[in-house]
Design a protein around this motif. Structure first.
Motif, PDB file in Angstrom:
ATOM      1  N   LEU A 102       0.839  -1.206   0.000  1.00  0.00           N
ATOM      2  CA  LEU A 102       0.000   0.000   0.000  1.00  0.00           C
ATOM      3  C   LEU A 102       0.873   1.255   0.000  1.00  0.00           C
ATOM      4  CD1 LEU A 102      -2.876  -0.939   2.473  1.00  0.00           C
ATOM      5  CD2 LEU A 102      -3.117  -0.412   0.049  1.00  0.00           C
ATOM      6  N   PHE A 103       1.912   1.263   0.828  1.00  0.00           N
ATOM      7  CA  PHE A 103       2.814   2.417   0.849  1.00  0.00           C
ATOM      8  C   PHE A 103       3.579   2.551  -0.461  1.00  0.00           C
ATOM      9  CE2 PHE A 103       2.408   2.797   5.524  1.00  0.00           C
ATOM     10  CZ  PHE A 103       2.251   4.170   5.598  1.00  0.00           C
ATOM     11  N   LEU A 104       3.989   1.430  -1.049  1.00  0.00           N
ATOM     12  CA  LEU A 104       4.663   1.495  -2.347  1.00  0.00           C
ATOM     13  C   LEU A 104       3.742   2.086  -3.406  1.00  0.00           C
ATOM     14  CD1 LEU A 104       6.652  -1.854  -2.592  1.00  0.00           C
ATOM     15  CD2 LEU A 104       7.582   0.458  -2.584  1.00  0.00           C
ATOM     16  N   TYR A 105       2.487   1.630  -3.435  1.00  0.00           N
ATOM     17  CA  TYR A 105       1.535   2.150  -4.408  1.00  0.00           C
ATOM     18  C   TYR A 105       1.289   3.636  -4.178  1.00  0.00           C
ATOM     19  CZ  TYR A 105      -2.533   2.665  -7.374  1.00  0.00           C
ATOM     20  OH  TYR A 105      -3.401   3.090  -8.342  1.00  0.00           O
ATOM     21  N   LYS A 106       1.132   4.030  -2.928  1.00  0.00           N
ATOM     22  CA  LYS A 106       0.940   5.446  -2.619  1.00  0.00           C
ATOM     23  C   LYS A 106       2.163   6.261  -3.031  1.00  0.00           C
ATOM     24  CE  LYS A 106      -2.480   5.543   0.941  1.00  0.00           C
ATOM     25  NZ  LYS A 106      -3.239   6.465   0.115  1.00  0.00           N
ATOM     26  N   GLY A 107       3.353   5.688  -2.865  1.00  0.00           N
ATOM     27  CA  GLY A 107       4.570   6.369  -3.311  1.00  0.00           C
ATOM     28  C   GLY A 107       4.621   6.524  -4.821  1.00  0.00           C
ATOM     29  N   ILE A 108       4.183   5.506  -5.547  1.00  0.00           N
ATOM     30  CA  ILE A 108       4.146   5.583  -7.013  1.00  0.00           C
ATOM     31  C   ILE A 108       3.136   6.641  -7.461  1.00  0.00           C
ATOM     32  CG2 ILE A 108       3.488   4.299  -9.093  1.00  0.00           C
ATOM     33  CD1 ILE A 108       4.702   1.797  -7.670  1.00  0.00           C
ATOM     34  N   VAL A 109       1.977   6.659  -6.814  1.00  0.00           N
ATOM     35  CA  VAL A 109       0.956   7.670  -7.141  1.00  0.00           C
ATOM     36  C   VAL A 109       1.496   9.070  -6.833  1.00  0.00           C
ATOM     37  CG1 VAL A 109      -1.322   8.556  -6.509  1.00  0.00           C
ATOM     38  CG2 VAL A 109      -0.997   6.117  -6.864  1.00  0.00           C
ATOM     39  N   ALA A 110       2.152   9.227  -5.697  1.00  0.00           N
ATOM     40  CA  ALA A 110       2.715  10.532  -5.327  1.00  0.00           C
ATOM     41  C   ALA A 110       3.768  10.968  -6.341  1.00  0.00           C
ATOM     42  CB  ALA A 110       3.316  10.470  -3.926  1.00  0.00           C
ATOM     43  N   TYR A 111       4.604  10.034  -6.776  1.00  0.00           N
ATOM     44  CA  TYR A 111       5.599  10.334  -7.806  1.00  0.00           C
ATOM     45  C   TYR A 111       4.910  10.803  -9.086  1.00  0.00           C
ATOM     46  CZ  TYR A 111       8.961   9.592 -11.532  1.00  0.00           C
ATOM     47  OH  TYR A 111       9.753   9.767 -12.636  1.00  0.00           O
ATOM     48  N   GLY A 112       3.876  10.071  -9.496  1.00  0.00           N
ATOM     49  CA  GLY A 112       3.165  10.432 -10.719  1.00  0.00           C
ATOM     50  C   GLY A 112       2.509  11.796 -10.638  1.00  0.00           C
ATOM     51  N   LEU A 113       1.918  12.107  -9.496  1.00  0.00           N
ATOM     52  CA  LEU A 113       1.276  13.412  -9.342  1.00  0.00           C
ATOM     53  C   LEU A 113       2.310  14.533  -9.289  1.00  0.00           C
ATOM     54  CD1 LEU A 113      -1.555  12.579  -6.788  1.00  0.00           C
ATOM     55  CD2 LEU A 113      -1.860  13.239  -9.173  1.00  0.00           C
ATOM     56  N   TRP A 114       3.404  14.323  -8.552  1.00  0.00           N
ATOM     57  CA  TRP A 114       4.405  15.382  -8.419  1.00  0.00           C
ATOM     58  C   TRP A 114       5.111  15.666  -9.742  1.00  0.00           C
ATOM     59  CZ3 TRP A 114       4.852  19.093  -5.169  1.00  0.00           C
ATOM     60  CH2 TRP A 114       6.003  19.885  -5.174  1.00  0.00           C
ATOM     61  N   PHE A 115       5.391  14.610 -10.502  1.00  0.00           N
ATOM     62  CA  PHE A 115       6.086  14.783 -11.773  1.00  0.00           C
ATOM     63  C   PHE A 115       5.132  14.830 -12.957  1.00  0.00           C
ATOM     64  CE2 PHE A 115       9.444  13.224  -8.973  1.00  0.00           C
ATOM     65  CZ  PHE A 115      10.378  14.227  -9.165  1.00  0.00           C
ATOM     66  N   GLU A 116       3.847  15.073 -12.671  1.00  0.00           N
ATOM     67  CA  GLU A 116       2.821  15.422 -13.644  1.00  0.00           C
ATOM     68  C   GLU A 116       2.638  14.381 -14.749  1.00  0.00           C
ATOM     69  OE1 GLU A 116       3.788  19.353 -14.978  1.00  0.00           O
ATOM     70  OE2 GLU A 116       4.009  20.110 -12.944  1.00  0.00           O
ATOM     71  N   GLN A 117       2.624  13.122 -14.359  1.00  0.00           N
ATOM     72  CA  GLN A 117       2.398  12.050 -15.320  1.00  0.00           C
ATOM     73  C   GLN A 117       0.923  11.999 -15.709  1.00  0.00           C
ATOM     74  OE1 GLN A 117       5.057  10.194 -16.484  1.00  0.00           O
ATOM     75  NE2 GLN A 117       6.202  11.710 -15.293  1.00  0.00           N
ATOM     76  N   LYS A 118       0.652  11.613 -16.939  1.00  0.00           N
ATOM     77  CA  LYS A 118      -0.728  11.594 -17.430  1.00  0.00           C
ATOM     78  C   LYS A 118      -1.582  10.566 -16.683  1.00  0.00           C
ATOM     79  CE  LYS A 118      -3.362  11.777 -21.640  1.00  0.00           C
ATOM     80  NZ  LYS A 118      -3.309  12.020 -23.054  1.00  0.00           N
ATOM     81  N   TRP A 119      -1.002   9.445 -16.294  1.00  0.00           N
ATOM     82  CA  TRP A 119      -1.719   8.357 -15.631  1.00  0.00           C
ATOM     83  C   TRP A 119      -1.956   8.610 -14.146  1.00  0.00           C
ATOM     84  CZ3 TRP A 119       1.376   6.853 -11.719  1.00  0.00           C
ATOM     85  CH2 TRP A 119       2.752   7.035 -11.874  1.00  0.00           C
ATOM     86  N   ALA A 120      -1.382   9.645 -13.599  1.00  0.00           N
ATOM     87  CA  ALA A 120      -1.339   9.834 -12.150  1.00  0.00           C
ATOM     88  C   ALA A 120      -2.714  10.065 -11.528  1.00  0.00           C
ATOM     89  CB  ALA A 120      -0.411  10.989 -11.801  1.00  0.00           C
ATOM     90  N   VAL A 121      -3.572  10.819 -12.171  1.00  0.00           N
ATOM     91  CA  VAL A 121      -4.869  11.109 -11.566  1.00  0.00           C
ATOM     92  C   VAL A 121      -5.727   9.855 -11.516  1.00  0.00           C
ATOM     93  CG1 VAL A 121      -7.010  12.415 -11.848  1.00  0.00           C
ATOM     94  CG2 VAL A 121      -4.842  13.562 -12.087  1.00  0.00           C
ATOM     95  N   GLN A 122      -5.690   9.057 -12.576  1.00  0.00           N
ATOM     96  CA  GLN A 122      -6.449   7.805 -12.557  1.00  0.00           C
ATOM     97  C   GLN A 122      -5.914   6.879 -11.466  1.00  0.00           C
ATOM     98  OE1 GLN A 122      -9.236   7.139 -14.260  1.00  0.00           O
ATOM     99  NE2 GLN A 122      -9.368   5.260 -13.086  1.00  0.00           N
ATOM    100  N   ALA A 123      -4.604   6.810 -11.300  1.00  0.00           N
ATOM    101  CA  ALA A 123      -4.020   6.004 -10.232  1.00  0.00           C
ATOM    102  C   ALA A 123      -4.387   6.562  -8.862  1.00  0.00           C
ATOM    103  CB  ALA A 123      -2.499   5.944 -10.395  1.00  0.00           C
ATOM    104  N   ALA A 124      -4.480   7.883  -8.742  1.00  0.00           N
ATOM    105  CA  ALA A 124      -4.876   8.504  -7.470  1.00  0.00           C
ATOM    106  C   ALA A 124      -6.326   8.191  -7.131  1.00  0.00           C
ATOM    107  CB  ALA A 124      -4.660  10.015  -7.543  1.00  0.00           C
ATOM    108  N   ILE A 125      -7.194   8.143  -8.140  1.00  0.00           N
ATOM    109  CA  ILE A 125      -8.591   7.781  -7.907  1.00  0.00           C
ATOM    110  C   ILE A 125      -8.679   6.344  -7.414  1.00  0.00           C
ATOM    111  CG2 ILE A 125     -10.798   7.364  -9.069  1.00  0.00           C
ATOM    112  CD1 ILE A 125     -10.150   9.850 -10.815  1.00  0.00           C
TER     113      ILE A 125
END
Length: 152
Positions: free
Chosen positions: A77-100
């Motif tokens: 869970l923490f790894l996934y949250k870290g990946i989502v945080a990375y995606g949001l911070w570095f503005e990846q296109k997939w990040a918002v869907q992963a955050a949802i």
């Protein structure tokens, strides 16, 4: 007469909008917390055999070792949250869907830990999970900015 060059048209846009600007400050703070948490989870998974006792907890799930079943769940869970945080911070296109997906998983686990687990295991007491409050607002915010995020 002034000619417009298409080669430099992308640099003439003065209204540069960053995806990161769509995120409120409280989400940016949590991004850094979970970036660090994801890195720590990765380190714990790599060095878990050398650890004798470490306390892990998220959403009401507790573990004393990263290589137990609950410890692995918490670490992932923490790894996934870290990946989502990375995606949001570095503005990846997939990040918002992963955050949802992250918010839905978090809400689901909190509800399970509140409603189902206390009535199936006698040693676990009923607790109100206050994590539901920021998770709800996180989910709503990510759903609101999803179209704008993906179009930038």
């Amino acid at each position: 007469m002034e000619e417009k060059s298409t080669a430099f048209a992308e640099f003439e846009n003065t209204t540069l909008t960053r995806r990161r600007n769509l995120l409120p400050t409280w989400i940016k703070i949590f991004l850094w917390i979970f970036l660090i948490g994801g890195a720590v989870a990765a380190i714990l998974l790599m060095s878990g055999s050398f650890l004798t006792h470490i306390s892990l907890s998220i959403y009401g799930i507790n573990a004393n070792h990263p290589y137990s079943m609950t410890g692995l769940l918490i670490s992932f869970l923490f790894l996934y949250k870290g990946i989502v945080a990375y995606g949001l911070w570095f503005e990846q296109k997939w990040a918002v869907q992963a955050a949802i997906v992250d918010a839905i998983i978090g809400i689901g686990i909190c509800l399970i830990m509140m409603v189902i687990i206390p009535f199936t295991f006698s040693h676990i007491n009923f607790t109100i999970r206050l994590e539901l409050i920021p998770l709800y607002f996180y989910l709503v915010k990510m759903q609101k900015i999803k179209k704008t995020w993906e179009s930038l």
